[in-house]
Design an enzyme around this catalytic site. Structure first.
Site, PDB file in Angstrom:
ATOM      1  N   LYS A  88      36.836  43.577  37.269  1.00  0.00           N
ATOM      2  CA  LYS A  88      37.228  44.942  36.906  1.00  0.00           C
ATOM      3  C   LYS A  88      38.638  45.208  37.399  1.00  0.00           C
ATOM      4  O   LYS A  88      39.036  44.756  38.484  1.00  0.00           O
ATOM      5  CB  LYS A  88      36.279  45.971  37.534  1.00  0.00           C
ATOM      6  CG  LYS A  88      36.281  47.307  36.804  1.00  0.00           C
ATOM      7  CD  LYS A  88      35.570  47.193  35.473  1.00  0.00           C
ATOM      8  CE  LYS A  88      35.515  48.541  34.758  1.00  0.00           C
ATOM      9  NZ  LYS A  88      34.780  48.438  33.478  1.00  0.00           N
ATOM     10  N   GLY A  89      39.400  45.929  36.590  1.00  0.00           N
ATOM     11  CA  GLY A  89      40.730  46.360  36.984  1.00  0.00           C
ATOM     12  C   GLY A  89      40.758  47.864  37.170  1.00  0.00           C
ATOM     13  O   GLY A  89      39.994  48.598  36.533  1.00  0.00           O
TER      14      GLY A  89
END
Length: 399
Positions: free
Chosen positions: A94-95
Site C-alpha cells: 500500500k502507498g
C-alpha cells in the site's frame, strides 16, 4: 491484527508462519519537499506487509490528509489477505500520501510524480505495482507511467496507455456480484426484491449503486462528504451518476425528490442491505448497536471496527468482508498487469468475466468453510486466505 487465535488454529498456522505474517516486511517513509501545496512538507509511505505471494506487492496509493504510517500498514495487511483469497500472485502492499485529495490537477500531478520518483527503484524492479485508491485515479496512474514508461509498473491507467476497459468500474462490479451471491445464499432472495443504502458515492459507491440499480435493487439512500439523501421509493441513480460527473460530492445536494437526512444516519436506515463504500472505521460499536440492515457488504476497506464487528456477530447480522466483497478492483488490476506483460488486449466483457469468476470461486470457498465450521463469513474468508498463504510459504521453504 486481522489474525486471531481462532483463525490461526483453523488455518493451521505454525508459530513461525504466524511470526512471518504478524509484522510488515518493510515500511518506507519519506518526505516530499519540492513543489508541494503551499510549500508544505508532505509525508509519504510505502508498506509491504507480506511478500509471501510476491513480489510484486499490490495495493493502491491513497492520497488523503488522514493518511498515516499506521493506516497504510493496516491497508497493506488487508491487501495481503485479499490477494491471497483471490489466488493472485501478489503480495500485499500500500502507498500513502498525506495531503488533500482535492488538490488542483496540476498540483496533484506534481505530488504524485514526486512520489513516483522517490520510489522509482521499487517500481522499476517490479517490487511494487500501484493502482488507484482513495484520492487517486487513472490520471494519477498515468502520471506514474510518465515517470517509468513501463506499462506493467502501474495499473488502473487510462485505456490508451495500457489500461483495460472496465477497470474503473471493477470494484463496484465485484461488490454487485458479491451482494448477489450473499443475497441468494444468506437472505434466500434476489437483489431485485431488496432495498439498499450505500454510504459513499465516489467511484466505488457510484458504480456499485449503478450496477445494483440495473439488477432491480431499490437504492433508497446514498451519501457523500457533502450530505446524505433518502427516498423510500428509490433514488434515480442514473441521474445522480450523471450529476456526479459535474458536481462531484455535491451531487447528493441536487437529486430531485430525495429527502436530505443527517450525514451518518444512512448507516442506521431500516434497509435490507447496507454497503459502506467510503472510508474505514464507520461501523463502530455504537453504530452496530443501532444498525437495522439485514446484511452488510463491505465496499470500503476496513469500514467495521473490531468492536463493531463483535456487536454485529452478537446480533446475527451477516457481513460480507472487504477482502471478499471489494476484490474486483485488484482482480482487474491483475488482468491489466498480466496483459501489460504479454501485450494482449482485453475487452470490457472479459474484464467483467474474470472478476465474476474470481469473486464466485472465492465466495463458494468461503461459504463452504463458514457452513462446515459454523463461523462468520469474515473468519471464513481469513481462514481460506491464511491457508493459501501457509501453503505458499511452505512451498518457498519459509516454514
Amino acid at each position: 491484527m486481522l489474525l486471531d487465535d481462532e483463525i490461526i488454529g483453523l488455518a493451521n498456522l505454525s508459530d513461525r508462519a504466524h511470526a512471518i505474517l504478524k509484522n510488515p516486511d518493510r515500511q518506507i517513509k519519506f518526505q516530499l519537499r519540492k513543489h508541494t501545496p503551499k510549500g508544505k512538507i508532505v509525508d509519504c509511505y510505502l508498506v509491504y506487509h507480506s511478500t509471501a505471494r510476491g513480489p510484486p506487492c499490490k495495493g493502491g496509493i491513497r492520497m488523503s490528509e488522514g493518511v498515516s504510517l499506521e493506516e497504510t500498514t493496516r491497508l497493506a495487511e488487508i491487501m495481503t489477505y485479499k490477494n491471497s483469497l483471490m489466488g493472485l500472485p501478489f503480495g500485499g502492499g500500500k502507498g500513502g500520501i498525506q495531503t488533500s485529495s482535492s488538490l488542483l490537477p496540476e498540483l496533484k500531478e506534481t505530488v504524485i510524480s514526486g512520489y513516483a520518483h522517490e520510489i522509482r527503484e521499487e517500481l522499476y524492479s517490479g517490487a511494487y505495482v500501484p493502482a488507484p485508491d482513495l484520492g487517486t485515479g487513472p490520471r494519477q496512474m498515468a502520471d506514474i507511467f510518465d515517470v517509468t514508461h513501463i506499462r506493467s509498473t502501474v495499473t488502473g491507467k487510462p485505456v490508451g496507455i495500457g489500461g483495460i476497459p472496465g477497470r474503473k468500474e471493477a470494484t463496484g462490479f465485484g461488490i454487485k456480484e458479491a451482494t448477489g451471491i450473499a443475497t441468494r445464499n444468506i437472505l434466500n432472495t434476489e437483489v431485485s426484491d431488496l432495498t439498499v443504502a450505500v454510504q459513499g458515492f465516489g467511484n466505488v459507491g457510484a458504480w456499485t449503486s449503478k450496477f445494483l440499480e440495473e439488477e432491480g435493487a431499490k437504492i433508497v439512500s446514498i451519501s457523500t462528504a457533502e450530505g446524505a439523501i433518502y427516498d423510500e421509493d428509490g433514488i434515480d441513480i442514473s441521474k445522480c451518476f450523471e450529476s456526479r460527473k459535474h458536481l462531484g460530492d455535491k451531487c447528493t445536494l441536487e437529486c430531485e425528490n430525495a429527502e436530505k437526512i443527517e450525514l451518518g444516519s444512512e448507516l442506521l436506515l431500516d434497509v435490507d442491505i447496507l454497503i459502506p463504500a467510503a472510508t474505514g472505521g464507520v461501523i463502530t460499536k455504537e453504530v452496530a448497536e443501532d444498525l437495522q440492515a439485514g446484511l452488510v457488504v463491505e465496499g470500503a476497506n476496513a469500514p467495521t471496527t473490531n468492536q463493531g464487528d463483535r456487536v454485529l456477530r452478537e446480533r446475527d447480522i451477516p457481513v460480507v468482508p472487504d477482502i471478499l466483497a471489494n476484490a474486483g478492483g485488484v482482480v482487474a488490476s491483475y488482468a491489466e498487469w498480466r496483459g501489460a506483460k504479454s501485450g494482449s488486449k482485453t475487452k470490457k466483457r472479459e474484464t467483467y468475466q474474470v472478476i465474476r469468476e474470481n469473486i464466485h470461486e472465492a465466495f463458494d470457498e468461503v461459504l463452504d468453510i463458514s457452513t462446515n465450521i459454523e463461523i462468520p463469513l469474515r473468519k471464513a474468508a481469513m481462514v481460506a486466505s491464511a491457508r493459501r498463504l501457509r501453503e505458499t510459504m511452505k512451498g518457498r521453504g519459509w516454514i
